[in-house]
Design an enzyme around this catalytic site. Structure first.
Site, PDB file in Angstrom:
ATOM      1  CG  ASP A 181     109.384   5.042  12.434  1.00  0.00           C
ATOM      2  OD1 ASP A 181     109.332   4.466  13.540  1.00  0.00           O
ATOM      3  OD2 ASP A 181     109.994   4.569  11.455  1.00  0.00           O
ATOM      4  CG  HIS A 196     104.955   7.060   9.992  1.00  0.00           C
ATOM      5  ND1 HIS A 196     104.487   5.928   9.363  1.00  0.00           N
ATOM      6  CD2 HIS A 196     106.268   7.205   9.619  1.00  0.00           C
ATOM      7  CE1 HIS A 196     105.461   5.401   8.625  1.00  0.00           C
ATOM      8  NE2 HIS A 196     106.542   6.153   8.764  1.00  0.00           N
TER       9      HIS A 196
END
Length: 267
Positions: A88, A235
């Site tokens: 992400d 992430h």
């Protein structure tokens, strides 16, 4: 002998006839040269058709995507032992290329949940993600974790503007999923995304790499929680992700050793 009428009467008739002919000729000439009707402030001339309307431009990405389920996806399309790697908050010019290299080294495909302005700022990275066989996911414009409490118009702007930015940056490849920041889904946002072909995407294991507690902590979290389900959250944006890169170098081989394969979230 006096002439009976001479040219008087006949001349008048002839002059009148010539006058009518002259007016008709001049009128035809005028209309032929300059036309009649449809000047400024005049109605269009009867019998003339307007030029065809110009077709609307084809939207970026081609025709609208087919709707998908609005249920939040957690399962993998690869079967019972398959896991989904999701990444992400990128793309990021420092960390996304390193993530791509680790995934390439391990033969793993992932789903990249991208922030719209990040995608627009780094279209080369979006295209690199697509070229490597990974999938795209819409992660909104502003990463607002409170958007589940915002008006529907705001939710729509966040989702649809990001979809457009990602699609344009990729060269026409649409995101296949929608992940709400912080899991802030609403029934409205789920159904809106699904109507645009983006399956709402959840997760089962949060690696908590955003806390930057260290590579060992990230690895331990995944190992301890792998039984929770197939979709793992990492992430590549939002800060220094060197720990995440290092952790993936350990996690991906370990998952293979445990008999796991890799897939994509169900659609």
């Amino acid at each position: 002998m006096a002439r009976s009428g001479g040219w008087g009467w006949f001349g008048k008739v002839l002059a009148a006839a010539l006058g009518v002919i002259a007016v008709a000729v001049l009128t035809a000439f005028w209309n032929g040269q300059f036309g009649s009707g449809s000047g400024e402030g005049q109605p269009a001339q009867a019998g003339k058709s307007s030029p065809p309307a110009k077709a609307p431009a084809q939207p970026q990405g081609g025709r609208k995507a087919a709707p998908v389920s609005a249920d939040i996806a957690h399962a993998s399309d690869g079967g019972a032992r398959s896991v989904n790697i999701t990444i992400d908050d990128g793309p990021d010019p420092t960390w996304t290329p390193q993530m791509l290299q680790v995934l390439r080294d391990n033969g793993v495909k992932a789903t990249f949940c991208m922030i719209g302005p990040q995608a627009r700022a780094h279209p080369d990275l979006v295209k690199a993600v697509v070229a490597a066989g990974h999938r795209l996911c819409d992660h909104t414009v502003s990463h607002d974790v409170t958007m589940d409490g915002k008006p529907e118009a705001y939710q729509a702007q966040q989702i649809l503007d990001a979809e457009r930015m990602i699609t344009e940056a990729s060269g026409g490849v649409r995101p296949l999923y929608y992940r709400a920041p912080g899991g802030a889904f609403t029934p409205y946002s789920r159904h809106l995304a699904a109507s645009h072909g983006m399956r709402p995407l959840g997760w089962n294991i949060d690696s908590k790499d955003f806390e930057r507690a260290g590579t060992n902590a990230i690895v331990a979290t995944v190992k301890n929680e792998i039984s929770n389900g197939p979709t793992l959250l990492f992430h590549d944006g939002g800060g220094d992700r060197s720990q995440t890169v290092a952790a993936l170098r350990e996690i991906l081989p370990w998952l293979k050793q445990q008999g796991h394969t890799f897939g994509f979230p169900v659609r």
